[in-house]
Structures are given as C-alpha cells and as structure tokens.
Design a protein around this motif. Structure first.
Motif, PDB file in Angstrom:
ATOM      1  N   LYS A  29      45.952  52.832  35.663  1.00  0.00           N
ATOM      2  CA  LYS A  29      45.790  51.460  36.155  1.00  0.00           C
ATOM      3  C   LYS A  29      46.803  51.162  37.232  1.00  0.00           C
ATOM      4  CE  LYS A  29      43.058  48.412  33.741  1.00  0.00           C
ATOM      5  NZ  LYS A  29      42.344  47.727  34.798  1.00  0.00           N
ATOM      6  N   VAL A  30      46.371  50.348  38.175  1.00  0.00           N
ATOM      7  CA  VAL A  30      47.297  49.860  39.193  1.00  0.00           C
ATOM      8  C   VAL A  30      48.175  48.787  38.553  1.00  0.00           C
ATOM      9  CG1 VAL A  30      47.482  48.584  41.363  1.00  0.00           C
ATOM     10  CG2 VAL A  30      45.709  50.348  41.083  1.00  0.00           C
ATOM     11  N   LEU A  31      49.454  48.828  38.874  1.00  0.00           N
ATOM     12  CA  LEU A  31      50.360  47.753  38.486  1.00  0.00           C
ATOM     13  C   LEU A  31      50.792  47.022  39.750  1.00  0.00           C
ATOM     14  CD1 LEU A  31      52.225  46.330  36.347  1.00  0.00           C
ATOM     15  CD2 LEU A  31      53.963  48.016  36.972  1.00  0.00           C
ATOM     16  N   ALA A  32      50.536  45.725  39.775  1.00  0.00           N
ATOM     17  CA  ALA A  32      51.017  44.934  40.921  1.00  0.00           C
ATOM     18  C   ALA A  32      52.188  44.089  40.430  1.00  0.00           C
ATOM     19  CB  ALA A  32      49.887  44.110  41.503  1.00  0.00           C
ATOM     20  N   GLY A  33      52.020  42.770  40.332  1.00  0.00           N
ATOM     21  CA  GLY A  33      53.123  41.934  39.855  1.00  0.00           C
ATOM     22  C   GLY A  33      53.314  41.998  38.350  1.00  0.00           C
ATOM     23  N   GLY A  34      52.345  42.548  37.655  1.00  0.00           N
ATOM     24  CA  GLY A  34      52.466  42.710  36.203  1.00  0.00           C
ATOM     25  C   GLY A  34      52.305  41.435  35.407  1.00  0.00           C
ATOM     26  N   GLN A  35      51.984  40.334  36.062  1.00  0.00           N
ATOM     27  CA  GLN A  35      51.953  39.052  35.332  1.00  0.00           C
ATOM     28  C   GLN A  35      50.743  38.936  34.399  1.00  0.00           C
ATOM     29  OE1 GLN A  35      54.735  36.894  35.531  1.00  0.00           O
ATOM     30  NE2 GLN A  35      55.263  38.914  36.289  1.00  0.00           N
ATOM     31  N   SER A  36      49.701  39.661  34.700  1.00  0.00           N
ATOM     32  CA  SER A  36      48.557  39.687  33.785  1.00  0.00           C
ATOM     33  C   SER A  36      48.513  40.989  33.002  1.00  0.00           C
ATOM     34  CB  SER A  36      47.249  39.518  34.570  1.00  0.00           C
ATOM     35  OG  SER A  36      47.207  38.237  35.146  1.00  0.00           O
ATOM     36  N   LEU A  37      48.858  42.074  33.680  1.00  0.00           N
ATOM     37  CA  LEU A  37      48.751  43.374  33.019  1.00  0.00           C
ATOM     38  C   LEU A  37      49.797  43.557  31.925  1.00  0.00           C
ATOM     39  CD1 LEU A  37      47.253  46.025  32.894  1.00  0.00           C
ATOM     40  CD2 LEU A  37      48.682  46.904  34.754  1.00  0.00           C
ATOM     41  N   MET A  38      51.035  43.191  32.205  1.00  0.00           N
ATOM     42  CA  MET A  38      52.079  43.452  31.203  1.00  0.00           C
ATOM     43  C   MET A  38      51.842  42.713  29.889  1.00  0.00           C
ATOM     44  SD  MET A  38      53.715  45.864  32.435  1.00  0.00           S
ATOM     45  CE  MET A  38      54.744  46.049  30.989  1.00  0.00           C
ATOM     46  N   PRO A  77      53.199  38.544  47.194  1.00  0.00           N
ATOM     47  CA  PRO A  77      53.362  37.609  46.061  1.00  0.00           C
ATOM     48  C   PRO A  77      52.833  36.212  46.399  1.00  0.00           C
ATOM     49  CG  PRO A  77      55.439  38.728  46.556  1.00  0.00           C
ATOM     50  CD  PRO A  77      54.489  39.052  47.670  1.00  0.00           C
ATOM     51  N   HIS A  78      52.389  35.516  45.374  1.00  0.00           N
ATOM     52  CA  HIS A  78      51.855  34.161  45.551  1.00  0.00           C
ATOM     53  C   HIS A  78      52.817  33.282  46.331  1.00  0.00           C
ATOM     54  CE1 HIS A  78      48.647  35.031  42.810  1.00  0.00           C
ATOM     55  NE2 HIS A  78      49.393  35.087  41.737  1.00  0.00           N
ATOM     56  N   HIS A  79      54.097  33.402  46.014  1.00  0.00           N
ATOM     57  CA  HIS A  79      55.089  32.541  46.639  1.00  0.00           C
ATOM     58  C   HIS A  79      55.072  32.723  48.161  1.00  0.00           C
ATOM     59  CE1 HIS A  79      58.861  30.359  47.175  1.00  0.00           C
ATOM     60  NE2 HIS A  79      59.186  31.307  48.028  1.00  0.00           N
ATOM     61  N   GLY A 110      53.756  37.554  40.640  1.00  0.00           N
ATOM     62  CA  GLY A 110      52.312  37.769  40.681  1.00  0.00           C
ATOM     63  C   GLY A 110      51.825  37.832  42.120  1.00  0.00           C
ATOM     64  N   THR A 111      50.779  38.598  42.337  1.00  0.00           N
ATOM     65  CA  THR A 111      50.318  38.846  43.705  1.00  0.00           C
ATOM     66  C   THR A 111      48.917  38.298  43.945  1.00  0.00           C
ATOM     67  OG1 THR A 111      49.314  40.971  43.177  1.00  0.00           O
ATOM     68  CG2 THR A 111      51.675  40.971  43.719  1.00  0.00           C
ATOM     69  N   PHE A 112      48.627  38.089  45.216  1.00  0.00           N
ATOM     70  CA  PHE A 112      47.304  37.599  45.618  1.00  0.00           C
ATOM     71  C   PHE A 112      46.227  38.602  45.208  1.00  0.00           C
ATOM     72  CE2 PHE A 112      44.043  36.929  49.019  1.00  0.00           C
ATOM     73  CZ  PHE A 112      43.719  35.620  48.694  1.00  0.00           C
ATOM     74  N   GLY A 114      46.448  41.022  43.047  1.00  0.00           N
ATOM     75  CA  GLY A 114      46.406  41.188  41.588  1.00  0.00           C
ATOM     76  C   GLY A 114      45.519  40.140  40.948  1.00  0.00           C
ATOM     77  N   SER A 115      45.614  38.918  41.451  1.00  0.00           N
ATOM     78  CA  SER A 115      44.779  37.838  40.931  1.00  0.00           C
ATOM     79  C   SER A 115      43.303  38.140  41.107  1.00  0.00           C
ATOM     80  CB  SER A 115      45.059  36.541  41.689  1.00  0.00           C
ATOM     81  OG  SER A 115      46.053  35.826  41.079  1.00  0.00           O
ATOM     82  N   LEU A 116      42.968  38.679  42.278  1.00  0.00           N
ATOM     83  CA  LEU A 116      41.556  38.951  42.557  1.00  0.00           C
ATOM     84  C   LEU A 116      41.082  40.151  41.743  1.00  0.00           C
ATOM     85  CD1 LEU A 116      41.553  38.398  46.435  1.00  0.00           C
ATOM     86  CD2 LEU A 116      41.156  36.735  44.606  1.00  0.00           C
ATOM     87  N   GLY A 123      40.690  32.298  36.704  1.00  0.00           N
ATOM     88  CA  GLY A 123      41.564  32.453  37.868  1.00  0.00           C
ATOM     89  C   GLY A 123      41.126  31.537  39.001  1.00  0.00           C
ATOM     90  N   ASP A 124      42.092  30.998  39.703  1.00  0.00           N
ATOM     91  CA  ASP A 124      41.763  30.031  40.762  1.00  0.00           C
ATOM     92  C   ASP A 124      41.438  30.716  42.081  1.00  0.00           C
ATOM     93  OD1 ASP A 124      42.497  27.656  39.149  1.00  0.00           O
ATOM     94  OD2 ASP A 124      44.470  28.596  39.202  1.00  0.00           O
ATOM     95  N   LEU A 125      42.143  31.814  42.367  1.00  0.00           N
ATOM     96  CA  LEU A 125      42.011  32.407  43.693  1.00  0.00           C
ATOM     97  C   LEU A 125      40.690  33.135  43.908  1.00  0.00           C
ATOM     98  CD1 LEU A 125      45.751  33.383  44.027  1.00  0.00           C
ATOM     99  CD2 LEU A 125      44.530  31.528  45.193  1.00  0.00           C
ATOM    100  N   ILE A 166      41.888  51.168  45.084  1.00  0.00           N
ATOM    101  CA  ILE A 166      42.967  50.184  45.183  1.00  0.00           C
ATOM    102  C   ILE A 166      42.541  49.097  46.167  1.00  0.00           C
ATOM    103  CG2 ILE A 166      45.349  49.829  45.997  1.00  0.00           C
ATOM    104  CD1 ILE A 166      45.961  52.668  44.986  1.00  0.00           C
ATOM    105  N   LEU A 167      42.763  47.868  45.767  1.00  0.00           N
ATOM    106  CA  LEU A 167      42.535  46.756  46.699  1.00  0.00           C
ATOM    107  C   LEU A 167      43.703  46.736  47.677  1.00  0.00           C
ATOM    108  CD1 LEU A 167      41.072  44.135  47.594  1.00  0.00           C
ATOM    109  CD2 LEU A 167      42.345  42.930  45.813  1.00  0.00           C
ATOM    110  N   VAL A 168      43.383  46.903  48.959  1.00  0.00           N
ATOM    111  CA  VAL A 168      44.443  47.024  49.964  1.00  0.00           C
ATOM    112  C   VAL A 168      44.774  45.662  50.559  1.00  0.00           C
ATOM    113  CG1 VAL A 168      45.094  48.087  52.164  1.00  0.00           C
ATOM    114  CG2 VAL A 168      43.707  49.363  50.511  1.00  0.00           C
ATOM    115  N   GLN A 184      40.289  21.242  43.009  1.00  0.00           N
ATOM    116  CA  GLN A 184      40.564  20.406  41.844  1.00  0.00           C
ATOM    117  C   GLN A 184      40.683  21.333  40.647  1.00  0.00           C
ATOM    118  OE1 GLN A 184      40.655  16.896  41.266  1.00  0.00           O
ATOM    119  NE2 GLN A 184      40.769  16.564  43.482  1.00  0.00           N
ATOM    120  N   LYS A 185      41.855  21.346  40.097  1.00  0.00           N
ATOM    121  CA  LYS A 185      42.079  22.214  38.932  1.00  0.00           C
ATOM    122  C   LYS A 185      42.244  21.323  37.727  1.00  0.00           C
ATOM    123  CE  LYS A 185      45.219  25.747  37.187  1.00  0.00           C
ATOM    124  NZ  LYS A 185      46.136  26.804  37.613  1.00  0.00           N
ATOM    125  N   PHE A 186      41.443  21.538  36.720  1.00  0.00           N
ATOM    126  CA  PHE A 186      41.589  20.733  35.515  1.00  0.00           C
ATOM    127  C   PHE A 186      42.188  21.598  34.426  1.00  0.00           C
ATOM    128  CE2 PHE A 186      40.508  18.457  31.692  1.00  0.00           C
ATOM    129  CZ  PHE A 186      40.848  17.167  32.057  1.00  0.00           C
TER     130      PHE A 186
END
Ligand SMILES: Cc1cc2nc3c(=O)[nH]c(=O)nc-3n(C[C@H](O)[C@H](O)[C@H](O)COP(=O)(O)OP(=O)(O)OC[C@H]3O[C@@H](n4cnc5c(N)ncnc54)[C@H](O)[C@@H]3O)c2cc1C
Lengths: 285, 791
Positions: A29-38, A77-79, A110-112, A114-116, A123-125, A166-168, A184-186
């Motif tokens: 598996k690809v590891l990006a920011g790890g915020q979902s995978l870890m 990263p999102h930031h 977390g990364t853009f 990675g979210s996709l 997920g919002d993105l 890999i998503l480049v 609008q996020k609820f």
C-alpha cells in the motif's frame, strides 16, 4: 492499537516507488500522510505487508500552473493546498473546502491525493474534485494514464487506481471568471466527517444562472452530482425561489445509507437544504 | 473565614498551576511511561458478543507464537480468578451476582474478558490475541430496561432468576395528599442516556513483584490508590501490608477511574504468580467497552403545584441500568441523586423510587456528578415544563419556590440540611451578565418573523451535594467505607515543606491549591511546599479524589495539620525566646513577641531547632510536623445559576450554544483560576451530554459508538467562550468556607442546554427533546410536533 507487522520503504523516486509497489503485490500500500491509513492499521482493519511511503517524493509535492489548469501534486499536504495562491486564485472551492477538513494537525500531515485515493464516501475533497472536473494522473508499471474524476471514484473506499498504481497529481481546470462557489458541510462537531456535504459551482450571466454544478458528499458510496437540480438551475433566474425549487430535487434518485450519524431520509432532507444554501452562496443570492 | 488563617496571602489568588508544565508537555510519569525491566505485557481476549456461553477456548496457536509467555483462561487461573466486590449493597435484598475477573463459562457484555495473554513485548501480546480461538454459543442480549423486567425476559444472570438488581421506595411526606391539593400536575419521561467518560489518558496498570522492600508495587492510572489497595487486598487475598499502590500522574478520570478493575487484579495476581513485572495499557477501543459507563436511567417525573405555581409535591420513578455486573458502587449511583431531585425548592412531599436492572452492557458507575446530574436534569427540566403549563416565566416559577437566603440553614424534603446559599444573588448576577430581556426580545422577533434560526433561553438554577462525605452518613446508606481525609505537613530541617495528602489529583491542580492553603497557615512561600500524593507508601492514609471531595474534606485536614504545626512551633519559639507562648503572634511565618518587635524567629528557624533538638521544651518530641484526619461535619452544597442562549436551525435541527453564562457559588475560592477551569470543563462535559454524546447499542448488544469518530465529544471549537462569575456565600460547615466545584459545571449545564433547545421550539409544539439533542433528533421532533399540530 499496535499494527500487525509490515515492511516499510521510502523510495527516492516515483519510478522506484512504482516498482516497490508492484513488487509488493496485492498486499502493498502507498503511505501518504497516514491520517486515514494509520488508524486502519492500528485498529487492524487493514494489514498490508508493505508500506511504500510516498509522502516525501518531490515529484508528488507542490502546486503548479499549467495554462488552462492548475496541477496539485498528490502528496501536497492540505495545509499547503489551502494557503496556496494558485489554488486560491483558480480553485477557491478547494481552498475553502480543505479548510473544513479535520483539524490543523491533521491538515499538516494529510494530503490532497491521499484524500482522493482513500475515497471515503464522507470525504469532502472527492466531491469537490468531481464538481471541478478534475483529472487524476496515475503512474503504474506501464506508464501514466489520466482518469477523469467522474470515472475515478468507483465505490466505498475504491477508486480506479490499480494496486500497483500511484496517484501522481491532479489537474484542476481553471473555470475562469463568472463562477461562484460554496461547500456546505454538515457535521456534528468541528472535527467530524460530513454527514452530508454539498459542493456548488455556479456561473451567473445577466441575473440568471447560466450553468450550475452540484456535487453531493456521503449520499452514496461515491460522490455524485445532483443532476435534476443542475438542469433545473441552468437558465433559471438567480433568485431564492428558483433556487429553492431546484434544490427540492437535490436528493432525487439518491439512496443514501442509514447509519449511526443519520437515517437515509434525514440525509435526503439535508441534501435538499444544503443544496439550497450552497447554491444561494455560489450564485450570490 | 476561620480565625486560624490570620494572614491571607495566597488563598484567593489565581496562581498558575505548579503542575501544568509537566502535565501539558507530558514530561512526567504516566503509568504507561513506567518501564520495568523484564516486564511482561498483557493483552486481553475480550468477548465480541454481548451474551454467550463459551463453548471452547483453544489457546494453543497463541501459546506457540513468538515471545508469548503464557495465556490464562478462568480455568487456568482457578482460585486466583478473583471476584470484583460491590461495596455498596444499597438494600438488604439486593441481587449481587458474582463478577469474576475472567469470565467463567458465560460472557455478559461486549468487552467481557475471556483470557489474558502475556508476552515479552506489547506488539507480540497484541498479535497473540488472534491466536486464541474462542467459540461462543450466543444467548439473547438484554438491552431494553423495561423489557428486561417483563415476565419471561431473557436473563443476564440466569442463576439470579431475575434481571432486577434491587428496587426501593423512599417516601418523604405524603405525596398523594400533596398531589390532591394541587391544581396542576405535569409528568414527563426523561432518558438519561449512557455516557462513556473518556478521560484523555486511558487506563493502565503496571505491577512489580519486587518492590524496594519485597512488597508488590502496583502503579495504576486510578483516582483511588488508597481505596484500591484495600480492594485489591480484599479481592486477591494478598495481605494489604504487602501492597503498595501508586497513582502517578493521571490524565483525567471523571469517575471512570474510581474503580477496581479486572485488569488491575489480573496484572497483580499474574505478576505475583510468575514473579515478573506485568504491564497493561488500555487501548481507546477497549476503553469504550471495558471502562465503566455513566448515567443510563429512565426517569419518570411527576410534579404537582397550585395554579399560582407553588410546588406541592414531586414523584420520581427511576429505572436504572446497572449493566452486566456490579462494579464497586454501581447500585449506589441513583442514591447519590435521590437526595437532590427536589433541587433548591421547597415542597410538601417527595416520593422517590428506583428499580435497578441488569443488562448485557458494560457496567455503569460514577461519572462526573454521579446521580446529581440526573436529578438536576429532571427537576430543572420539569420546572420549565411546569412554567410553560402555568404560562409563567421559568425564572419566576423558580423564584416562587426556591429557598430564600434568609431561610438557611434549611432542611429539605429529602432530609438534607443545606447550610448556606443565596440563589437570589447568583441569579441576579447571571441575569445581568446574560442580557435576559434583550434575548427574550430577540426570541420574539425571530418567532414573529418565522426565522429559520430560532432562539431559546435555557435556565438551570442548581445545587448539588458533594464533599463525600460524613462517615456515619455513608454507613447509614450501607456504603462500606468512610469519607474522612488525612493530611500530614512536615517542615523539613532547612525549612522546606512536605505536605502529604490523602487526596489523589488527576488534573484538578491540588499541588497548587493545597500549597496555597498550607502557605497561609504555616507562613511559608507557596514554592517551598512540595505536595506528596497518590502513593500508599509515601501518603499512607487517604480516601482519594472523587465526588468533589478533595478540597471540601481534604482541605479541612490541611488546615488542621497546619494548625498543629504552628501550635508546636509556637511552643518551641516561645521556649527559645524565653517568652510566654500566649505573648507570641504569628505573622507571615514569623513568631514575634507582641509589643517587642526585636524578639522574633521564623518557622524555618524553629524547624531547624526541632531537627537538632538541642534546646526543646522539656518533654517535647523532636521534629516539626502535624497530622490530621478529618471526618466532615456535613456535605457541601455549592449552587449557581446557569443561563444558555441556544440557536436552533429549524431546517437542519442543529442546536448551537450561542451564549453561556454561569454564576457559581462555591463558597470561598482558594484559587479562582482553578475554579474557573473546573467550571469550564464541567460545563463542556454537560453540554456533551445534552448535544453530542451517547453510547448507542444495536439490538444484539453491540456498542455502535465504539470509537471517538462515532462517540462525539465536543471540543473548544464547538463551544462558545463561557462567561463565568461567582457569588461567595461561605459554607458554614467548612472551616475555610469552601464548597466543592469539581462536578458543578457538569451538573448544571445539561438542563440549561435542553431547556434552551425546547424553549426555542416550544411555539412549534415541541415539549421535549431526547438527549443527545442531535440535529436529526431535533429535526424529527420538529417534524412530529408540526404534523401533530396539523392533525
Ligand atoms: C480525525 C480525522 C478527521 C478527518 N476528517 C476529514 C474530513 O472531515 N473530511 C475529509 O475529507 N477528510 C477527513 N480526514 C481525512 C484526511 O483528509 C486524510 O488526510 C485523508 O483522508 C488521507 O490522506 P493521507 O495523506 O493521510 O493518506 P493516507 O492515510 O496515507 O492514505 C489513505 C489511503 O490512500 C492511499 N493513497 C494515499 N496516497 C496515495 C497515492 N498518491 N497514490 C495511491 N494511493 C494513495 C493509501 O494507500 C491509503 O489507502 C480526517 C482524518 C482524521 C484522522
């Protein structure tokens, strides 16, 4: 809370990363920011045998101008995304939505991409990339290919990515002047995922809505478009009543899940309410 | 304030907390940070089902895995498989089923423990869980409290023959007569949902079988090291004098660490059996099912009043969820609420009854407020409903019925004597800060214009009983322990001070507050005082920290211990200065001969004299210290008025706290900043119950809210900036005039919020919302009220 044993590599180039991934087979598996995978590894919902860390690959980071589109590296990263001048200028909907993702600590890791790639239905993105007509650039053992966002999100946590791909980067077409946006996020707490989210992009011309795109988060296994609403809006007057009439169809044809966070009928109700709000903001009404 | 604190220099100052730097940076000893050479790491095989017979356990694969040392089932443990005792058998005929540490033949909730795995490292111990194969023959889950009591219900404990744990009725006055004399009777069913306490630090335990002098040392992330030592000795048979229990820095408890847990016993008996250290740290997922839950009650409330709004009587009928087993004080929690359903109001009769029920869920027990949040919610909610029924302002109705400040001390219908209070003053101040009239005007505008966002005003005028507790009262309630507290103050040879307390802080700031009290009593700088706590080896006597008792009870012991130090020091000083002790005054740490300022000495100098003992009064023992154990005269009754402005989005159902004002009267404040912090945290937790939190189970008894992504706890980002203030009505039963504050916020805020939500929607026909008042729940309530209104 301790993951099962796995191997870890951090290749220096995209080519090495692709070969490490294909060498690792189905369980790599690809590891990006790890915020979902870890978290998934820690609660042992996933037990890959190899993690290929792509978070620091230079080729996957950064945002560039490519004429009629901007290109966001998957490992950005999102930031960084939400504060990037190109993103703010040409894809403000991304900047605005990213600011609603999780919290600052998570947005720094977390990364853009990675979210996709994660393709969480909440997920919002993914929804935003669908609305903006994003193009995903994927690299695999046989080279690169480009997949439109509308074909990329396949199912719950499932994308068009093959296990050895890999998503480049992600190409976001510049929509140009005349467009307004809103997301609008609820959600129940500031850090929680969306129960329902609605992304709207609206082009106004002479007091009417020339074109509208409405994307729905968490109304299905993958992000979708509110087609009936979109066509009702096309050519409609840019006023509260016309928007309300169109928004009333936002949940048409949806069959959202019922879970702890919301029953299906409440999700459908929210989709209608939030669509009205998002379109009003996007249309400047 | 007492005459003994002659010169107040530190009490009342908002000093920064001494302990914060190490707590906030984590540069300290949490139980999990304690490294013991050769330690075995324990993990637990937990039941994935709510209720089942265990048909087989095959642990051979786990035993063959690398680094695994042993796997124990109930059968393997035999006599070492201790039972968790319940120390609060509230009635004579209470059903108290066996609660074995490892399940014997049957599991009764998700998370019940089937086997313990020991390995030389934590990862191997976790891997090995997959190597223990347990077969279950599923039995029916028992979830619904009323169904559990019906004839023919499936039983949680078949040997008990019933799911009823106990039932009790306590009449005060003649409720039937009071009701008959009333014009209006309002009744409601309120649901106190189950809550998961979720301290930031999960539980952890480490046991070393080789203490410095041969004793067994138990480190535990607990609120109650002293009580735990007694309970561990009782349950395991290991003599208490061979046990040393240490609570190092502990990251929050909220009652969830006021407990004797299976894992503590297991780590102890296995370390003792194997002669090796054993360590266990709870995962967050385990915490959700294995650490006790709070609340979990159905409240049927009936209130009777005259048409002028004079209360006549109150009837409370509870059905309380015990969960699968009785933890140490599970059955007593409803009783802690029993005394408070009448709140701050006068009435002629109050009838209380409670039926406690076993379910196949995690056991319940104390959670911040323990019984009083439930009672306060019920009375404050029903007062609003009564006000609506009578067409009165909710505060107007309260004013008509509350105990006025001239009436204290006042013995309530529930039998408690409230020493002091001034509800008028706290309410007046809260109204001033809140802008009540302006908000009512805005509410009207929004109603009139049919705004999507409606505004509601929630009121909660609460009191509570804390400072647990006079030992005799506890005895009368059949609680098996006392409620005293102990303190020793030692002035060391060079003038620094050790203050040994029996309280056991886990975030409350005792190190700072206790230093402030002692500094004023014995006249040394705050920085010179080191607080020793949470270790039965260094602080041998104590009843620990819970029930907002530490200052209310422990503070008295600090004061008396300090006074003893000063008394002895004065004799030494007089002797040294060849003066009559009665001619000495003690100011700012100096003993001076009155009228002769040249002749003086300091407490530090006296401490050195007490150490050398070269020249002490005849017969006096060397060293300068004082010890005191205080049994409190009564409970402590803090009170306050909390006002909430709640915005409800009527389209989405989302309720947002726009403004929150609370004026708390906790008596004399030792450190106002700590008081404010306690109020903030408590209010946030109470808002958590009102709007966000709730343990949800499916029909099979699975916990659905089993992660912090599903069990939502509000953070600062979800809350407004609280506006806090105080009135100070000193307690007359506490020598410092203080009351407890640890739970007040959590007790007061929940009804304020829900009253606000209901008030925002009352014109739409809404008369109640269930907790947590999630957007979906509120939206459905609005839809139902409107379709009801149309029908
Ligand atoms: C508490 C919390 C709250 C959150 N709230 C939100 C929210 O409200 N909205 C929201 O949208 N997100 C939310 N997130 C998720 C956040 O946006 C994550 O950053 C994101 O989902 C995953 O990005 P990542 O870089 O951490 O990916 P990782 O966790 O490293 O990877 C996620 C998945 O994507 C795959 N992957 C990652 N990068 C690539 C790549 N380049 N090519 C192929 N596959 C790849 C991985 O193999 C893995 O399967 C939240 C996360 C947390 C922890």
């Amino acid at each position: 809370m301790i993951p099962a044993t796995f191997d870890y590599v951090r290749p220096d180039s995209l080519a090495d990363a692709v070969s490490a991934l294909s060498g690792g087979g189905e369980d790599a598996k690809v590891l990006a920011g790890g915020q979902s995978l870890m978290p998934m590894l820690r609660i042992r919902l996933a037990s890959p045998t190899l993690l290929v860390d792509c978070s620091r690959l230079a080729e996957l980071r950064g945002i560039s101008d490519d004429g009629d589109a901007i290109v966001i590296g998957a490992s950005t990263p999102h930031h960084d995304v939400m504060h990037d001048p190109l993103v703010m200028a040409h894809a403000p909907l991304i900047a605005r939505t990213t600011a609603m993702v999780a919290d600052p600590a998570i947005r720094h890791r977390g990364t853009f991409g990675g979210s996709l790639a994660h393709a969480d239905p909440a997920g919002d993105l993914p929804t935003v990339s669908l609305v903006l007509g994003a193009q995903m650039v994927l690299a695999g053992p046989n080279g690169r290919r480009t997949v439109a966002a509308s074909d990329f999100f396949v199912d719950y946590f499932t994308t068009a990515l093959e296990p050895d791909e890999i998503l480049v980067s992600v190409r976001i077409p510049k929509l140009g002047a005349g467009w307004g946006y809103d997301y609008q996020k609820f959600h129940r707490t500031a850090q929680a995922w969306a129960i329902v989210g609605v992304a709207a992009a609206v082009r106004r011309e002479n007091g009417t809505i020339a074109e509208a795109r409405v994307g729905l988060t968490n109304m299905a296994a993958s992000p979708g478009r509110a087609a009936t609403t979109e066509s009702a809006l096309a050519g409609a007057a840019a006023n509260v009543d016309a928007i309300a009439a169109a928004a009333a169809h936002a949940a048409d044809g949806t069959n959202p899940t019922s879970d702890l966070h919301a029953k299906a009928d409440f999700r459908q109700h929210l989709a209608r309410v939030l669509t009205g709000r998002a379109v009003r903001v996007a249309a400047g009404v | 304030m007492t005459a003994t604190v002659e010169h107040v220099a530190n009490i009342g100052r908002p000093l920064r907390r001494k302990e914060d730097a190490r707590l906030l940076t984590g540069q300290t000893q949490w139980t999990d940070s304690i490294k013991l050479p050769g330690a075995l790491h324990m993990t637990l095989v937990r039941s994935p089902v709510a209720h089942a017979r265990i048909t087989s356990v095959d642990k051979s694969a786990a035993e063959a895995m690398p680094n695994v040392v042993a796997v124990f089932t109930a059968a393997d443990l035999g006599d070492l498989n201790a039972r968790i005792p319940c120390v609060w058998p509230v009635t004579d005929d209470i059903v108290m089923p066996e609660f074995p540490v490892l399940a014997i033949d049957e599991v009764r909730h998700v998370g019940d423990v089937v086997a313990a795995v020991l390995a030389t490292d934590a990862a191997s111990a976790e891997d090995a869980l997959e190597g223990v194969h347990v077969e279950y023959d599923t039995l029916p889950a028992v979830g619904d409290l009323e169904a559990a009591l019906a004839d023919g219900a499936s039983l949680v404990h078949s040997s008990a023959g019933t799911n009823q744990c106990y039932t009790m009725n306590v009449p005060n006055g003649d409720y039937a007569a009071a009701k008959a004399a009333s014009d209006v009777v309002v009744s409601r069913r309120f649901i106190q949902q189950r809550l998961i306490p979720s301290p930031m630090e999960p539980r952890a335990v480490a046991v070393s079988p080789m203490g410095t002098s041969g004793e067994l040392t138990v480190w535990s992330a607990t609120q109650i090291p002293h009580v735990l030592r007694v309970l561990l000795a009782l349950s395991t048979g290991i003599p208490e004098n061979r046990l040393r229990v240490i609570a190092p820095d502990v990251g929050g408890g909220f009652g969830a660490k006021l407990q004797l847990y299976r894992e503590e016993i297991l780590a102890l008996v296995l370390a003792n059996k194997l002669g090796r250290p054993v360590k266990w740290t709870e995962t967050r997922s385990e915490n959700m099912v294995a650490t006790h839950h709070g609340r979990g009650q159905i409240q049927d409330i009936e209130i009777a009043a005259t048409k002028d709004g004079i209360l006549k009587g109150l009837k409370v009928t509870l059905t309380a969820d015990m969960g699968a087993y009785l933890q140490i004080i599970t059955p007593g929690i409803p009783l802690l609420g029993m005394f408070m359903y009448n709140g701050i109001y006068k009435m002629d009769a109050y009838d209380f009854s409670c039926t406690a029920v076993f379910t196949t869920k995690t056991p319940t027990d104390a959670y911040r407020g323990a019984g009083r949040p439930e009672s306060t919610y019920a009375i404050e909610r029903i007062m609003d409903e009564l006000a609506a029924e009578l067409g009165m302002d909710p505060l107007g109705l309260r004013r008509k019925n509350w105990i006025t400040h001239e009436e204290f001390p006042y013995t309530t219908i529930a039998g408690l004597t409230y020493d002091t209070g001034n509800y008028e003053a706290a309410t007046a101040r809260a109204l001033e800060l809140f802008g009540y009239d302006e908000l009512r005007a805005e509410q009207k505008r929004r109603r009139d214009s049919g705004d999507v966002v409606q505004l509601g005003i929630g009121v909660s005028t609460f009191t509570e009983m804390c400072g647990l507790a006079p030992s005799r009262t506890l005895g009368a309630l059949k609680y098996v322990a006392g409620g005293w507290e102990n303190c020793t103050i030692r002035v060391l040879p060079l003038g620094k001070v050790e203050l040994v307390t029996g309280t056991s802080p886990h975030g409350q700031g005792h190190e700072t507050a206790w230093s402030q009290i002692a500094a004023d009593v014995i006249g040394v700088p705050v920085e010179d005082i080191e607080i020793i706590h949470g270790d039965t080896g260094r602080a041998p006597y104590g009843m620990d920290t819970y029930g907002s008792r530490s200052l209310a009870v422990g503070g008295q012991a600090i004061l008396r211990a300090g006074e003893k130090v000063v008394e002895k020091a004065k004799l030494i000083a007089a002797h040294q200065m060849e003066a009559n002790p009665d001619d000495l005054e003690f100011v700012d740490g100096a003993f001076r001969v009155k009228g002769d300022p040249e002749r003086s000495t300091t407490i530090q100098a006296v401490a050195f004299e007490a150490f050398t003992a070269h020249n002490l009064p005849d017969g006096m023992e060397p060293t300068l210290s004082g010890e005191s154990t205080v049994d409190p005269a009564d409970f402590s009754f803090p009170h306050g008025t909390h006002l909430a402005a709640i915005e409800v989005d009527t389209e989405t159902g989302k309720a947002t706290v726009r403004k929150y004002v609370c004026v708390d009267d906790v008596g004399v404040q030792i450190n106002p900043m700590i008081v404010e912090g306690q109020v903030h945290g408590g209010v946030a937790q109470g808002i958590g119950q009102a709007l966000y939190e709730g343990a949800e189970y499916d029909d099979d008894g699975n916990l659905l809210t089993a992660t912090l992504a599903d069990y939502l706890i509000p953070s600062a980002a979800d809350l407004p900036s609280f506006i806090t203030d105080q009135t100070v009505t000193p307690s007359t039963t506490h020598p410092l005039g203080t009351k407890g504050v640890g739970e007040a916020g959590a007790i007061a805020s929940t009804p304020a919020i829900i009253n606000g939500v209901v008030d925002a929607l009352r014109h739409l026909g809404v008369t109640d919302v269930t907790m947590p008042a999630t957007p979906e729940a509120v939206w459905r309530t609005i839809v139902a009220a409107q379709s009801g209104a149309q029908a």
